[in-house]
Scaffold this motif. Structure first.
Motif: not given
Length: 151
Positions: A28-40
Motif C-alpha cells: 500500500i502506497a500513496a504517491l503525492s504530487e503525481v499528476r495524471l493527464h485527464e485522469e484521477g
C-alpha cells in the motif's frame, strides 16, 4: 513530479512505479504530487492495484468545488465491490478535531486541535462510508499528524 502527456506514457510510468513498489515489498502506497493527464486514477492492466492519491480542495476553495470533490469520491467508493477493503490515502486539507465520543468509529482518541469545515465534510463522508480516519488512532507526535501547521 510525474507529469504525463498521454495514456501510453501513463501506463509506462505506472509500470515503473509498480516495479519499484514490488521490489521494496510495499503493498500500500500513496504517491503525492503525481499528476495524471485527464485522469484521477490509473488502473494498471493485469495488476491488482489502482494508482490514486486524494488531494482535496483547500479550506479557501469554493464550497461548490468541495461538494463536487466529495460527490466524485462517493461515486468512486460506490463502485468498489462490497467485499473489497477500502483504503483512501491522501491530503484532505482538514483538521478533524478530537471529539472521538461524538464520532465513534470515525475518529480515534488521538486527534488534534479543533475541527474545521473541511474536517466536518471528511467526518461526514467517513461516517456515511463506514470509514475510519486512522491517523487519529495511533499514538505519535502531534507534529507528525499534520503535513502543514498554521500559526
Amino acid at each position: 513530479m510525474l507529469d504525463t502527456v498521454d495514456s501510453g506514457c501513463s501506463e509506462h510510468h505506472s509500470a515503473l512505479i509498480a516495479h519499484e513498489l514490488s521490489q521494496l515489498n510495499i503493498d500500500i502506497a500513496a504517491l503525492s504530487e503525481v499528476r495524471l493527464h485527464e485522469e484521477g486514477s490509473l488502473k494498471d492492466r493485469g495488476a491488482s492495484y489502482t494508482l490514486c492519491c486524494i488531494y482535496a480542495p483547500t479550506l479557501q476553495a469554493d464550497p461548490a468545488e468541495k461538494d463536487k470533490f466529495y460527490t466524485n469520491l462517493r461515486s468512486l467508493t460506490q463502485k468498489i465491490p462490497a467485499d473489497d477493503k477500502i483504503i483512501i490515502l491522501g491530503d484532505f486539507n482538514t483538521r478533524v478535531g478530537k471529539n472521538s465520543e461524538a464520532w465513534k468509529r470515525v475518529l480515534g482518541k488521538r486527534g488534534v486541535g479543533n475541527c474545521n469545515d473541511n474536517g466536518r465534510l471528511l467526518r461526514e463522508f467517513c461516517a456515511e462510508q463506514q470509514l475510519t480516519i486512522t491517523n487519529t488512532i495511533f499514538q505519535q507526535k502531534d507534529s507528525l499528524k499534520a503535513a502543514w501547521m498554521h500559526s
